[in-house]
Design an enzyme around this catalytic site. Sequence first.
Site, mmCIF file in Angstrom:
data_model
loop_
_atom_site.group_PDB
_atom_site.id
_atom_site.type_symbol
_atom_site.label_atom_id
_atom_site.label_comp_id
_atom_site.label_asym_id
_atom_site.label_seq_id
_atom_site.Cartn_x
_atom_site.Cartn_y
_atom_site.Cartn_z
ATOM 1 N N ARG A 34 -9.466 14.344 12.920
ATOM 2 C CA ARG A 34 -9.228 15.436 11.961
ATOM 3 C C ARG A 34 -10.478 16.292 11.811
ATOM 4 O O ARG A 34 -11.597 15.767 11.785
ATOM 5 C CB ARG A 34 -8.850 14.879 10.581
ATOM 6 C CG ARG A 34 -7.568 14.095 10.554
ATOM 7 C CD ARG A 34 -7.180 13.751 9.113
ATOM 8 N NE ARG A 34 -6.144 12.745 9.087
ATOM 9 C CZ ARG A 34 -6.278 11.526 8.568
ATOM 10 N NH1 ARG A 34 -7.411 11.169 7.996
ATOM 11 N NH2 ARG A 34 -5.287 10.675 8.607
ATOM 12 N N ARG A 68 0.868 -1.171 0.000
ATOM 13 C CA ARG A 68 0.000 0.000 0.000
ATOM 14 C C ARG A 68 0.911 1.230 0.000
ATOM 15 O O ARG A 68 1.759 1.378 0.886
ATOM 16 C CB ARG A 68 -0.860 0.011 1.262
ATOM 17 C CG ARG A 68 -1.675 1.271 1.352
ATOM 18 C CD ARG A 68 -2.428 1.355 2.654
ATOM 19 N NE ARG A 68 -3.246 2.551 2.650
ATOM 20 C CZ ARG A 68 -3.468 3.301 3.727
ATOM 21 N NH1 ARG A 68 -2.954 2.961 4.891
ATOM 22 N NH2 ARG A 68 -4.219 4.367 3.642
#
Length: 410
Positions: free
Chosen positions: A243, A93
């Site tokens: 976030r 990834r």
Amino acid sequence: MTGTRVLVLNSGSSSVKYQLLDMSDSSRLAQGLVERIGEQTSRLKHTPLATGESRERSGPIHDHDAALKAVAEELAQDGLGLDSPELAAIGHRVVHGGKHFTEPTVIDDAVLAEIERLIPVAPLHNPANLTGIRTARALRPDLPQVAVFDTAFHTTMPESAARYAIDVKTADEHRIRRYGFHGTSHAYVSRATAALLGRAPEEVNVIVLHLGNGASASAVRGGKCVDTSMGLTPLEGLVMGTRSGDADPAVIFHLARVGGMSIDEIDTLLNKKSGLIGLCGDNDMREIRRRVDEGDEQAKLAFDIYIHRLKKYIGAYYAVLGRVDAVVFTAGVGENAAPVRAAAVADLETLGLAVDDELNAVRGDEPRLISPAGARVKVAVVPTDEELEIATQTYALVESNGYAAPPQGN
Ligand code: ADP
């Protein structure tokens, strides 16, 4: 190439997650996690799927090289060693592939150099991904290694969605544009949703809501991404675990000028101390729902802000797509939190959107519809499987190439 096994590696700055899959039947052979690499308290948890019995090691694992060697030893104990001819490839990834990596890519020195060149736009992720790749290449230099990019699925976004409305010259000079992330998940889930509807991906328009600790939405038209909520970095868009998601950029100037905060402090505030945790002190949706059910006002406000933002994106992507066949929920929150799904589409009947309370309450690992029978727009839950998608893309690439590893210069 004779083998059918693919090792999937997801290397973070202090962790490595891995899965070994057999692509002859897409089954999982083993999975595990090495955490706190470089500390005294490192930990490796390894699970061979044949027995399901996990083994753990603790004690210092100094670097990624040592981590991968420890993983290789664990796999060898189960007769799944990385030296086996059964291993066809390693799939990595890679978080940031910029504009140009639109597909999974066999890694050679030029690809490594390009991933390195992208470090300024992915300072947290790409260095760790590179370390993982270099370590794996050193361990099995003869084996093809494939980079599967989190950004690749979003490279089909039109310029109108990918560009920020800022000075073009400045933007281009610093490669500032909306790249999007979680692409492997959005690709997998949008395809699986088409399958659930019994239709080809090219025929359906889908809004995918990937709601994990990180969260992002995407608008997928006929199998291609046309918009997504994360941008230059994963900070933009939905309210997430830690976030902020969307905020007026002037908040940053204000915190610097009036609040006296440094750029690094603001970065930490918006990425690590905002979102649900900043709003109510918890980032786990289970805990937030428990508090809401007990009448906790702060948790209720955090939940409401999270849902309000989610709803805004559903509406926006409905408008972007024009016609929507399905809205699909995935990842930790999306797959498990029925109240989030119900609240996100509440009062949207005029858009053809609704959930059936009984279907929404069902738990399970299979893709499923939760909209009422005959609904114009289907609402679905589709568990994501990024490792399977990385393994599938990796295997397809090396198989089609009848592949041998490229020469290495480093
Ligand atoms: P990531 O991959 O971004 O770390 P995941 O997709 O694993 O995240 O999602 C993790 C989040 O999923 C947790 O922080 C929690 O908020 C949420 N979650 C997990 N299980 C449940 C559940 N049973 N009910 C509600 N939320 C859940």
